[in-house]
Design a protein around this motif. Structure first.
Motif, mmCIF file in Angstrom:
data_model
loop_
_atom_site.group_PDB
_atom_site.id
_atom_site.type_symbol
_atom_site.label_atom_id
_atom_site.label_comp_id
_atom_site.label_asym_id
_atom_site.label_seq_id
_atom_site.Cartn_x
_atom_site.Cartn_y
_atom_site.Cartn_z
ATOM 1 N N LEU A 168 0.766 -1.287 -0.044
ATOM 2 C CA LEU A 168 -0.099 -0.046 -0.075
ATOM 3 C C LEU A 168 0.686 1.362 -0.049
ATOM 4 O O LEU A 168 0.549 2.221 -0.822
ATOM 5 N N ILE A 169 1.911 1.327 0.895
ATOM 6 C CA ILE A 169 2.693 2.347 0.791
ATOM 7 C C ILE A 169 3.625 2.735 -0.528
ATOM 8 O O ILE A 169 3.500 3.662 -1.058
ATOM 9 N N TYR A 170 4.396 1.691 -0.690
ATOM 10 C CA TYR A 170 5.196 1.537 -1.959
ATOM 11 C C TYR A 170 4.559 1.711 -3.235
ATOM 12 O O TYR A 170 4.910 2.668 -3.847
ATOM 13 N N TYR A 171 3.513 1.001 -3.689
ATOM 14 C CA TYR A 171 3.098 0.993 -4.759
ATOM 15 C C TYR A 171 1.827 2.146 -4.880
ATOM 16 O O TYR A 171 1.999 2.819 -5.891
ATOM 17 N N LEU A 210 -0.209 7.331 -6.229
ATOM 18 C CA LEU A 210 -1.082 8.393 -5.948
ATOM 19 C C LEU A 210 -0.337 9.685 -5.917
ATOM 20 O O LEU A 210 -0.879 10.790 -6.588
ATOM 21 N N VAL A 211 0.682 9.760 -5.472
ATOM 22 C CA VAL A 211 1.636 10.978 -5.369
ATOM 23 C C VAL A 211 2.297 11.463 -6.663
ATOM 24 O O VAL A 211 2.784 12.591 -6.872
ATOM 25 N N SER A 212 2.222 10.402 -7.630
ATOM 26 C CA SER A 212 2.959 10.706 -8.911
ATOM 27 C C SER A 212 2.028 11.794 -9.517
ATOM 28 O O SER A 212 2.575 12.345 -10.741
ATOM 29 N N PHE A 213 0.733 12.066 -9.395
ATOM 30 C CA PHE A 213 -0.003 12.933 -10.038
ATOM 31 C C PHE A 213 -0.218 14.349 -9.445
ATOM 32 O O PHE A 213 -0.595 15.312 -10.001
ATOM 33 N N PHE A 244 2.340 12.202 0.739
ATOM 34 C CA PHE A 244 2.726 10.884 0.925
ATOM 35 C C PHE A 244 3.138 10.736 2.569
ATOM 36 O O PHE A 244 2.515 9.463 2.938
ATOM 37 N N PHE A 245 3.106 11.796 3.464
ATOM 38 C CA PHE A 245 3.344 11.384 4.821
ATOM 39 C C PHE A 245 1.823 11.178 5.169
ATOM 40 O O PHE A 245 1.689 10.382 6.056
ATOM 41 N N VAL A 246 0.735 11.614 4.718
ATOM 42 C CA VAL A 246 -0.603 11.282 5.247
ATOM 43 C C VAL A 246 -0.928 10.125 4.788
ATOM 44 O O VAL A 246 -1.764 9.262 5.586
ATOM 45 N N ILE A 247 -0.439 9.511 3.623
ATOM 46 C CA ILE A 247 -0.793 8.314 3.118
ATOM 47 C C ILE A 247 -0.313 7.252 3.996
ATOM 48 O O ILE A 247 -0.605 6.398 4.476
ATOM 49 N N VAL A 248 1.201 7.599 4.600
ATOM 50 C CA VAL A 248 1.820 6.617 5.151
ATOM 51 C C VAL A 248 0.997 6.355 6.732
ATOM 52 O O VAL A 248 0.817 5.349 7.281
#
Length: 102
Positions: free
Chosen positions: A53-56, A61-64, A75-79
């Motif tokens: 979930l974090i790596y892929y 998601l943050v690539s956009f 990315f921090f919020v996702i983690v």
């Protein structure tokens, strides 16, 4: 620098286990072999899910997001969200597998 951080984390992990070894031994002596195996499998599956979930998913998601600062914040919020959800689920699974011991 990364090597120093790895060594420091390893030393802290070993120290923590050494300091709490009696409590760990008492807790795990209450479990039978099937429950210990279930706990081990639960942790391994949780680590695999968090990694995916974090790596892929997180990186996809943050690539956009075009802005570096905003990308890092999202990315921090996702983690944090992934860890919060998976730890809650892991606690429920461990309580069911160990019948409330863990």
């Amino acid at each position: 620098m990364a090597g120093v951080l790895s060594v420091l984390c390893t030393v802290l992990l070993v120290f923590n286990f050494w300091k709490n070894r009696k409590e760990l031994k008492e807790t795990y002596s209450k479990l039978n072999y099937v429950q210990v195996f279930g706990v081990l499998i639960s942790y391994l599956i949780t680590v695999a899910i968090v990694f995916v979930l974090i790596y892929y998913v997180g990186n996809w998601l943050v690539s956009f997001i075009p802005f570096t600062f905003l990308r890092s914040a999202v990315f921090f919020v996702i983690v944090v969200a992934v860890l919060f959800c998976c730890l809650g689920l892991l606690n429920k699974v461990l309580a069911r597998v160990t019948k409330g011991v863990l």
